[in-house]
Write a protein that holds these residues in place. Sequence first.
Motif, mmCIF file in Angstrom:
data_model
loop_
_atom_site.group_PDB
_atom_site.id
_atom_site.type_symbol
_atom_site.label_atom_id
_atom_site.label_comp_id
_atom_site.label_asym_id
_atom_site.label_seq_id
_atom_site.Cartn_x
_atom_site.Cartn_y
_atom_site.Cartn_z
ATOM 1 N N LYS A 20 0.821 -1.218 0.000
ATOM 2 C CA LYS A 20 0.000 0.000 0.000
ATOM 3 C C LYS A 20 0.849 1.259 0.000
ATOM 4 C CE LYS A 20 -4.223 -1.973 1.791
ATOM 5 N NZ LYS A 20 -5.363 -1.804 2.740
ATOM 6 N N VAL A 21 2.074 1.141 0.524
ATOM 7 C CA VAL A 21 3.051 2.229 0.390
ATOM 8 C C VAL A 21 4.366 1.605 -0.053
ATOM 9 C CG1 VAL A 21 2.005 3.737 2.128
ATOM 10 C CG2 VAL A 21 3.837 2.143 2.802
ATOM 11 N N VAL A 22 5.208 2.405 -0.681
ATOM 12 C CA VAL A 22 6.572 1.989 -0.990
ATOM 13 C C VAL A 22 7.509 3.088 -0.508
ATOM 14 C CG1 VAL A 22 5.898 0.589 -2.980
ATOM 15 C CG2 VAL A 22 6.598 2.974 -3.351
ATOM 16 N N TYR A 23 8.769 2.689 -0.259
ATOM 17 C CA TYR A 23 9.796 3.622 0.196
ATOM 18 C C TYR A 23 10.828 3.790 -0.915
ATOM 19 C CZ TYR A 23 7.762 2.218 4.666
ATOM 20 O OH TYR A 23 6.884 1.945 5.685
ATOM 21 N N THR A 24 11.106 5.021 -1.253
ATOM 22 C CA THR A 24 12.036 5.303 -2.347
ATOM 23 C C THR A 24 13.077 6.318 -1.909
ATOM 24 O OG1 THR A 24 10.352 4.834 -4.015
ATOM 25 C CG2 THR A 24 12.215 6.165 -4.714
ATOM 26 N N ILE A 25 14.328 6.022 -2.223
ATOM 27 C CA ILE A 25 15.423 6.940 -1.914
ATOM 28 C C ILE A 25 15.377 8.122 -2.876
ATOM 29 C CG2 ILE A 25 17.923 7.143 -2.282
ATOM 30 C CD1 ILE A 25 18.190 4.463 -0.823
ATOM 31 N N CYS A 26 15.479 9.324 -2.321
ATOM 32 C CA CYS A 26 15.496 10.548 -3.127
ATOM 33 C C CYS A 26 16.786 11.309 -2.855
ATOM 34 C CB CYS A 26 14.293 11.422 -2.818
ATOM 35 S SG CYS A 26 12.741 10.718 -3.412
ATOM 36 N N ILE A 27 17.387 11.791 -3.932
ATOM 37 C CA ILE A 27 18.747 12.325 -3.879
ATOM 38 C C ILE A 27 18.762 13.812 -4.220
ATOM 39 C CG2 ILE A 27 21.111 12.025 -4.751
ATOM 40 C CD1 ILE A 27 19.948 9.490 -3.518
ATOM 41 N N TYR A 28 19.398 14.600 -3.351
ATOM 42 C CA TYR A 28 19.764 15.976 -3.694
ATOM 43 C C TYR A 28 21.256 16.110 -3.979
ATOM 44 C CZ TYR A 28 15.211 18.087 -2.811
ATOM 45 O OH TYR A 28 13.885 18.448 -2.895
ATOM 46 N N THR A 29 22.042 15.139 -3.529
ATOM 47 C CA THR A 29 23.476 15.166 -3.808
ATOM 48 C C THR A 29 23.706 15.308 -5.316
ATOM 49 O OG1 THR A 29 23.870 13.733 -1.897
ATOM 50 C CG2 THR A 29 25.634 13.886 -3.552
ATOM 51 N N GLY A 30 24.506 16.295 -5.704
ATOM 52 C CA GLY A 30 24.833 16.475 -7.111
ATOM 53 C C GLY A 30 23.837 17.279 -7.918
ATOM 54 N N THR A 31 22.754 17.734 -7.267
ATOM 55 C CA THR A 31 21.745 18.504 -8.014
ATOM 56 C C THR A 31 21.931 20.010 -7.863
ATOM 57 O OG1 THR A 31 20.173 18.628 -6.168
ATOM 58 C CG2 THR A 31 20.050 16.675 -7.587
ATOM 59 N N GLY A 32 22.747 20.424 -6.910
ATOM 60 C CA GLY A 32 22.871 21.854 -6.618
ATOM 61 C C GLY A 32 21.950 22.310 -5.508
ATOM 62 N N VAL A 33 20.982 21.468 -5.129
ATOM 63 C CA VAL A 33 20.102 21.791 -4.000
ATOM 64 C C VAL A 33 20.832 21.397 -2.712
ATOM 65 C CG1 VAL A 33 17.902 21.305 -2.874
ATOM 66 C CG2 VAL A 33 18.021 21.430 -5.375
ATOM 67 N N ALA A 77 11.497 8.820 0.698
ATOM 68 C CA ALA A 77 10.121 9.214 0.402
ATOM 69 C C ALA A 77 9.184 8.038 0.616
ATOM 70 C CB ALA A 77 10.019 9.701 -1.036
ATOM 71 N N THR A 78 8.078 8.292 1.305
ATOM 72 C CA THR A 78 7.003 7.314 1.416
ATOM 73 C C THR A 78 5.957 7.657 0.365
ATOM 74 O OG1 THR A 78 7.375 7.153 3.803
ATOM 75 C CG2 THR A 78 5.312 6.241 2.953
ATOM 76 N N ILE A 79 5.666 6.709 -0.511
ATOM 77 C CA ILE A 79 4.762 6.956 -1.630
ATOM 78 C C ILE A 79 3.535 6.065 -1.493
ATOM 79 C CG2 ILE A 79 4.515 6.837 -4.154
ATOM 80 C CD1 ILE A 79 7.639 7.276 -4.182
ATOM 81 N N ASP A 80 2.366 6.676 -1.599
ATOM 82 C CA ASP A 80 1.098 5.947 -1.496
ATOM 83 C C ASP A 80 0.817 5.261 -2.837
ATOM 84 O OD1 ASP A 80 -1.582 5.133 -1.326
ATOM 85 O OD2 ASP A 80 -2.141 6.839 -0.083
ATOM 86 N N VAL A 81 0.734 3.922 -2.810
ATOM 87 C CA VAL A 81 0.461 3.174 -4.045
ATOM 88 C C VAL A 81 -0.846 2.387 -3.939
ATOM 89 C CG1 VAL A 81 2.883 3.061 -4.714
ATOM 90 C CG2 VAL A 81 1.936 1.233 -3.295
ATOM 91 N N ASP A 82 -1.695 2.776 -2.984
ATOM 92 C CA ASP A 82 -2.998 2.140 -2.787
ATOM 93 C C ASP A 82 -4.011 2.827 -3.686
ATOM 94 O OD1 ASP A 82 -5.390 1.095 -1.944
ATOM 95 O OD2 ASP A 82 -5.154 1.660 0.164
ATOM 96 N N VAL A 126 3.743 10.982 0.548
ATOM 97 C CA VAL A 126 2.974 11.337 1.742
ATOM 98 C C VAL A 126 3.858 11.646 2.942
ATOM 99 C CG1 VAL A 126 0.909 10.108 1.016
ATOM 100 C CG2 VAL A 126 2.655 8.894 2.356
ATOM 101 N N HIS A 127 5.167 11.333 2.833
ATOM 102 C CA HIS A 127 6.088 11.659 3.927
ATOM 103 C C HIS A 127 7.516 11.656 3.392
ATOM 104 C CE1 HIS A 127 7.311 12.114 8.117
ATOM 105 N NE2 HIS A 127 8.248 11.212 7.901
ATOM 106 N N ARG A 128 8.353 12.472 4.004
ATOM 107 C CA ARG A 128 9.775 12.525 3.645
ATOM 108 C C ARG A 128 10.600 12.429 4.927
ATOM 109 N NH1 ARG A 128 6.576 15.875 0.978
ATOM 110 N NH2 ARG A 128 6.548 15.736 -1.321
ATOM 111 N N THR A 129 11.441 11.399 5.011
ATOM 112 C CA THR A 129 12.314 11.213 6.170
ATOM 113 C C THR A 129 13.698 11.719 5.783
ATOM 114 O OG1 THR A 129 11.039 9.235 6.750
ATOM 115 C CG2 THR A 129 13.148 9.569 7.877
#
Length: 454
Positions: A27-40, A47-52, A62-65
């Motif tokens: 119902k949710v999945v966890y995905t790594i999100c990267i700012y390294t190398g983007t200039g941010v 990231a917690t993503i709702d897939v229900d 729905v959430h960012r850790t």
Amino acid sequence: MSEANGSCCAGPGYASPQEAIKAPREKVVYTICIYTGTGVEKPDYLATIDVDEASSTYGQVVHRTEMPIIGDELHHMGWNACSSCNEDGSMERKYLIIPGVRTTNFYIVDTATDPRKPTLFKTIDGDEIKAKTNLSAPHTVHCLGSDIIVSMLGDADGNGPGGFLHLTKDFEIVGRWEKDLGEMKYNYDFWYQPRHNMMISTEWASPNTFMPGFDLEDVARGKYGQHVHFWDFKNRTVENSIDLGEEGMIPLEARFHHNPDSTHGFVGAALASNIFHFHRDNGKIEINKVIDVPTVDVEGFPVPMPSLITDILVSMDDKFLYFSNWLHGDLRQYDISDPANPKLTGQVWIGGLLGKAPEVNGHSVDGAPQMIQLSLDGKRLYVTTSLFSTWDNQFYPSMKEKGGIMLIVDCDNENGGMTIREDFIVDFNDEPHGPARAHETRYPGGDCSSDIWV
């Protein structure tokens, strides 16, 4: 507290691959999100993503850790416990272990207390790991019983061959796992079949080579791997190193069958754009090329363009092999019922440098299929587009300004076939701190890249 695993046992995971296939859908999945190398100048995050599909927030983050510091380059992650400790009632699949490949910091994230809002539980300092083990640049995380093993791509100074880090179930540093690296020059991925006392490891390059970006001359200089290594798992020593030659340049992801009684598996050679099948027959390792993706002449590209096979996986029922061609831009499905003779059964195009699918679901794709993760029932493939920050910037520079995406590809797990789901796209261009890139994905109940049966 254990998962509903269809077994008599109190531990995490599932009694068998067949039981895993019957598990409740994610119902949710966890995905790594990267700012390294983007200039941010912000930390990387989970990231917690709702897939229900029945949820009002379906298809949304729905959430960012957030991690505590900037510049980790979170990359691959793994669970503290999986089906390898299905009979251990003291264990729970509660923590995601998320290392930073650039800092060697390890972040232990609690996903069980509130699965929609994971929290940081513990940090293992990368400098402590370097001091105690002379290892850096963590990659693949696997659990076995109550222990955790992590492939490390370099020594403390970023040189090869790296090695393997051993952690306890309480995330204490034991030291180095291996007793002898044999002829290993480099390290990358690994997988094991305990019933056969087998482990395979693969080779990318030393961190000092791959971290700045890809230089074609480094291939000619021998700075990228072309060997796979088969281990005596109990003795923690390399038993057999096999040179795959030019047709096996940069062997990255390795996958055994999920069936713990099988010795069959596959390796994807990224630069050579080939898939190798291996198995052990009467004590001898047999390994042969079974899929070849031809190069393509592209104007302005310095050599015939390889497809660059960057991720592979095997469905839980061991029937289908999936892999991504990150430069060409396609994602493929093969029937591997006969593992020595794969048959192409599905293909979709998402971005890529061949110009075949610059837009998907009304969004421009600044990148191509890269990390893939398959649902336990084999019906949903989650696809993200980022490989590694410096390589992204080199081959897909617009990803820096526009971020990555996540798609779902619906898979026919009986007859074969793939279709990009039209009502789902997560566009990481819209993140609160600016465009982010998306890398590896995991599910709370385990996935097709996590669980190993003993």
